[in-house]
Design an enzyme around this catalytic site. Structure first.
Site, short mmCIF file in Angstrom:
data_model
loop_
_atom_site.label_atom_id
_atom_site.label_comp_id
_atom_site.label_asym_id
_atom_site.label_seq_id
_atom_site.Cartn_x
_atom_site.Cartn_y
_atom_site.Cartn_z
N GLU A 203 0.85 -1.20 0.00
CA GLU A 203 0.00 0.00 0.00
C GLU A 203 0.88 1.24 0.00
OE1 GLU A 203 -3.38 1.04 -0.13
OE2 GLU A 203 -2.42 2.99 0.10
N ALA A 320 -22.31 0.57 -5.33
CA ALA A 320 -23.54 0.15 -6.00
C ALA A 320 -24.76 0.90 -5.44
CB ALA A 320 -23.72 -1.35 -5.82
N HIS A 444 -31.66 -8.52 23.15
CA HIS A 444 -30.54 -9.22 23.78
C HIS A 444 -30.69 -10.71 23.55
CE1 HIS A 444 -27.42 -10.27 26.61
NE2 HIS A 444 -28.26 -11.17 27.13
P1 FAD Z 1 -21.52 -0.58 -13.63
O1 FAD Z 1 -22.00 -1.56 -12.66
O2 FAD Z 1 -20.08 -0.56 -13.94
O3 FAD Z 1 -22.36 -0.83 -14.96
C1 FAD Z 1 -22.12 -0.15 -16.15
C2 FAD Z 1 -22.63 -0.98 -17.29
O4 FAD Z 1 -22.62 -0.18 -18.47
C3 FAD Z 1 -21.78 -2.21 -17.61
O5 FAD Z 1 -22.59 -3.34 -17.68
C4 FAD Z 1 -21.18 -1.89 -18.97
O6 FAD Z 1 -20.99 -3.04 -19.78
C5 FAD Z 1 -22.24 -0.99 -19.56
N1 FAD Z 1 -21.73 -0.09 -20.61
C6 FAD Z 1 -20.66 0.74 -20.54
N2 FAD Z 1 -20.56 1.46 -21.66
C7 FAD Z 1 -21.59 1.07 -22.44
C8 FAD Z 1 -22.04 1.48 -23.73
N3 FAD Z 1 -21.43 2.45 -24.43
N4 FAD Z 1 -23.13 0.86 -24.26
C9 FAD Z 1 -23.78 -0.11 -23.58
N5 FAD Z 1 -23.41 -0.51 -22.35
C10 FAD Z 1 -22.34 0.08 -21.80
N6 FAD Z 1 -19.97 -1.73 -4.50
C11 FAD Z 1 -20.73 -1.87 -3.41
O7 FAD Z 1 -21.53 -0.97 -3.10
N7 FAD Z 1 -20.64 -2.98 -2.62
C12 FAD Z 1 -19.79 -3.98 -2.90
O8 FAD Z 1 -19.72 -4.97 -2.17
C13 FAD Z 1 -18.96 -3.86 -4.04
N8 FAD Z 1 -18.09 -4.84 -4.34
C14 FAD Z 1 -17.33 -4.72 -5.47
C15 FAD Z 1 -16.42 -5.73 -5.75
C16 FAD Z 1 -15.62 -5.65 -6.87
C17 FAD Z 1 -14.64 -6.74 -7.17
C18 FAD Z 1 -15.76 -4.53 -7.75
C19 FAD Z 1 -14.93 -4.44 -8.99
C20 FAD Z 1 -16.66 -3.52 -7.47
C21 FAD Z 1 -17.45 -3.60 -6.31
N9 FAD Z 1 -18.35 -2.59 -5.97
C22 FAD Z 1 -19.10 -2.70 -4.84
C23 FAD Z 1 -18.51 -1.39 -6.79
C24 FAD Z 1 -19.78 -1.52 -7.67
O9 FAD Z 1 -19.66 -2.67 -8.48
C25 FAD Z 1 -19.95 -0.29 -8.54
O10 FAD Z 1 -19.94 0.87 -7.73
C26 FAD Z 1 -21.26 -0.34 -9.28
O11 FAD Z 1 -21.33 -1.48 -10.11
C27 FAD Z 1 -21.45 0.90 -10.15
O12 FAD Z 1 -22.65 0.82 -10.81
P2 FAD Z 1 -22.89 1.57 -12.20
O13 FAD Z 1 -24.31 1.27 -12.57
O14 FAD Z 1 -22.48 2.98 -12.10
O15 FAD Z 1 -21.90 0.91 -13.25
P1 NAD Z 2 -9.66 1.72 -3.48
O1 NAD Z 2 -9.65 3.13 -3.86
O2 NAD Z 2 -10.57 1.23 -2.44
O3 NAD Z 2 -8.20 1.28 -3.01
C1 NAD Z 2 -7.07 1.49 -3.78
C2 NAD Z 2 -5.89 1.49 -2.86
O4 NAD Z 2 -4.72 1.46 -3.66
C3 NAD Z 2 -5.80 2.73 -1.98
O5 NAD Z 2 -5.59 2.35 -0.64
C4 NAD Z 2 -4.61 3.48 -2.56
O6 NAD Z 2 -3.91 4.24 -1.59
C5 NAD Z 2 -3.78 2.33 -3.10
N1 NAD Z 2 -2.86 2.73 -4.18
C6 NAD Z 2 -3.09 3.58 -5.19
N2 NAD Z 2 -2.00 3.68 -5.97
C7 NAD Z 2 -1.06 2.85 -5.43
C8 NAD Z 2 0.27 2.51 -5.76
N3 NAD Z 2 0.87 3.07 -6.81
N4 NAD Z 2 0.95 1.62 -4.99
C9 NAD Z 2 0.34 1.07 -3.90
N5 NAD Z 2 -0.93 1.36 -3.54
C10 NAD Z 2 -1.61 2.24 -4.29
O7 NAD Z 2 -9.85 0.92 -4.86
P2 NAD Z 2 -10.13 -0.61 -5.15
O8 NAD Z 2 -9.88 -1.42 -3.94
O9 NAD Z 2 -9.41 -0.92 -6.40
O10 NAD Z 2 -11.68 -0.58 -5.44
C11 NAD Z 2 -12.20 0.19 -6.54
C12 NAD Z 2 -13.57 0.72 -6.24
O11 NAD Z 2 -14.51 -0.34 -6.15
C13 NAD Z 2 -13.59 1.48 -4.94
O12 NAD Z 2 -13.98 2.80 -5.22
C14 NAD Z 2 -14.62 0.82 -4.10
O13 NAD Z 2 -15.51 1.75 -3.58
C15 NAD Z 2 -15.35 -0.13 -5.03
N6 NAD Z 2 -15.51 -1.40 -4.30
C16 NAD Z 2 -16.36 -1.40 -3.23
C17 NAD Z 2 -16.50 -2.53 -2.47
C18 NAD Z 2 -17.42 -2.51 -1.30
O14 NAD Z 2 -18.22 -1.60 -1.20
N7 NAD Z 2 -17.35 -3.48 -0.40
C19 NAD Z 2 -15.77 -3.67 -2.76
C20 NAD Z 2 -14.89 -3.63 -3.83
C21 NAD Z 2 -14.79 -2.48 -4.59
#
Ligand code: FAD
Ligand code: NAD
Length: 466
Positions: A203, A320, A444
């Protein structure tokens, strides 16, 4: 050409929820998705599959480490079948994305499969299975985000991977090097250390989860260290290279020395970037800022009045539920209503175990803003419920205004905090004081009693059970 009141580009939690709310409000609605399954990042390669893998790996950890203390003996060796675990995850994803198909049909929303791109401010060209063109009075951009990368890293998607590939691995890594101690790095790091991988988290900042309350970072760091993960803080990655089946990561530490790490997989989880590739936003005149985000005003309207944008593709937390709130917000705005989102009250959750959850201001933010506050903290180990299940790590911390006692922030780490945070959000939406929370009954024995006790501690330092 088909004409709509509203067309939504992207079917993630922002887009599909916007579509449902628009349809509920009587608008003729279309949604365009470039992939064959709906649900976006969240359902396909994000929230849902990561939680499926977290749950499976949690079961394995319980079976191998904790069953015995509960008097459960399993004769023979307990083994991980990763192929089956990943297949189960996929079945959960398929069921969930199938559910969105059902919701689209139920609400009479037309679904177009293909890449949507602007022809002008009211016409969208679709390339793909449902190729053609549609017209819409209003358009919502909900195109989400993709993983970010560091400029010097080549993601081969085989051993130097993003979260998408990390959810599909064919083997448990021997040593997974994770760049970025944020949400993805920690959730997926926990999946793989539970399954037997050695895990190193590198990190850049001086602590994991740098945007959350420092107390939470410290407590979760302890959990990872206890699991023998190497937690390399204040390390700046300089290079990532493949050498056969090995990945070599070099990072500069605080002293300026170059430290080398060798593993068989490297997960790059340094954040995500807004995604507008192929959208041809210029054709509609939609402004994209220098961070790649679609620029919006307080009404989530772009500089082109009939075009709105929501979710990961605009400013704010990439979550999300934030995208969903914004989807509803735009639909209701289009229907002439006056919706409201309080971004300060969008909770953040990390689904490790113990779970980490927070809402409102952190102590660091309150100090910086010069706001005088009181803090009340209660440890899970003092709860009967936590001892009964063996989940004694963690605490709940409530921050309240020193003069008015209004709750300003709630930060928790422990069992079931992802669900417990809802109480804090509700309380803060109604502008509760810490005393308010301390005066209503909590069943509780529950983990929720920690919230009441932390409120008692914040009110006038009189928790009952410590
Ligand atoms: P997205 O979910 O990215 O959807 C966008 C959609 O648009 C996609 O299906 C894409 O194919 C489509 N699209 C893009 N461009 C075009 C185009 N030109 N034409 C047609 N379709 C297109 N968030 C949480 O709150 N809780 C979690 O536990 C959580 N876990 C995560 C775990 C991981 C591994 C990752 C990667 C993300 C996680 N997130 C979580 C973040 C969450 O997935 C995103 O914040 C959320 O999906 C964003 O929703 P969105 O609708 O903005 O976009
Ligand atoms: P993040 O922003 O949560 O974490 C990225 C981390 O990488 C930070 O701690 C940052 O300081 C570090 N970092 C950045 N540049 C670096 C470098 N050069 N070397 C070492 N460390 C570096 O991003 P993420 O974990 O990739 O997740 C992406 C997004 O997806 C987030 O915005 C998060 O909100 C969303 N997400 C949400 C959930 C959830 O809600 N449970 C789960 C997964 C992802």
């Amino acid at each position: 050409m088909n004409s709509y009141d509203v067309a939504i580009i992207g079917s993630g939690p922002g887009g599909y929820v916007a579509a449902i709310r628009c349809a509920q409000l009587g608008m003729k609605t279309a949604i365009i998705e470039k992939y064959s399954t709906l649900g976006g990042t969240c359902l396909n390669v994000g929230c849902i599959p990561s939680k499926a893998m977290l749950s499976s790996s949690h079961h394995y950890e319980e079976a191998t480490k904790h069953f015995e203390e509960h008097g459960i003996e399993i004769p023979g060796e307990i083994k991980v079948n990763l192929e089956k675990m990943v297949a189960r995850k996929q079945a959960v994803v398929n069921q969930t994305t199938g559910g969105i198909d059902f919701l689209m049909k139920k609400n009479n929303i037309d679904v177009y499969e293909g890449l949507g791109s602007f022809k002008d401010a009211t016409h969208i060209k679709i390339d793909g299975k449902d190729a053609g063109e549609i017209e819409a009075k209003n358009i919502i951009i909900a195109t989400g985000s993709k993983p970010s990368n560091l400029p010097f890293i080549t993601l081969d998607k085989e051993r130097i991977i993003t979260s998408t590939e990390a959810l599909e691995l064919k083997e448990v890594p021997k040593h997974m090097i994770i760049i970025g101690g944020g949400v993805i790095g920690l959730e997926l790091g926990q999946v793989y250390y539970r399954l037997g991988a050695e895990v190193t988290v590198i990190e850049y900042m001086d602590r994991i989860l740098p945007t959350m309350d420092a107390g939470l970072s410290k407590e979760l760091n302890k959990v990872f260290k206890k699991a023998k993960c190497k937690m390399m803080m204040s390390h700046k990655v300089q290079s990532v290279e493949r050498d056969g089946d090995e990945v070599i990561v070099k990072a500069e530490n605080k002293k300026g020395d170059l430290v080398e790490f060798r593993g068989d997989y490297c997960l790059v989880s340094v954040g995500r970037r807004p995604y507008t590739d192929g959208l041809n936003a210029e054709a509609a005149g939609v402004k994209i800022n220098d961070r790649g985000q679609v620029e919006v005003n307080d009404h989530l309207q772009t500089n082109v009045p009939n075009i709105y944008a929501i979710g990961d593709v605009i400013r704010g937390a990439m979550l999300a539920h934030k995208a969903e709130e914004e989807g509803v917000f735009v639909a209701e705005t289009l229907a002439g209503q006056k919706p409201h989102i309080d971004y300060n009250l969008i909770p953040g959750v990390v689904y490790t175990w113990p779970e980490v959850a927070a809402v409102g201001k952190t102590e660091e933010e309150l100090k910086e803003a010069g706001i005088e506050y009181k803090a009340g903290q209660f440890p899970f180990r003092a709860l009967g419920r936590a001892r009964a299940s063996g989940d004694t790590d963690g605490f709940v911390k409530i921050l309240a205004d020193k003069t008015t006692d209004e709750v300003l922030g709630v930060h928790m780490i422990g069992a079931r905090c992802a669900d417990l945070i809802a109480e804090a959000v509700t309380a803060m939406e109604f502008r509760a004081s810490a005393e308010d929370i301390s005066r209503y009954s909590h069943a509780h024995p529950t983990f929720a009693e920690a919230v009441k006790e932390a409120a008692l501690a914040a009110t006038d330092n009189r928790p009952l059970h410590v």
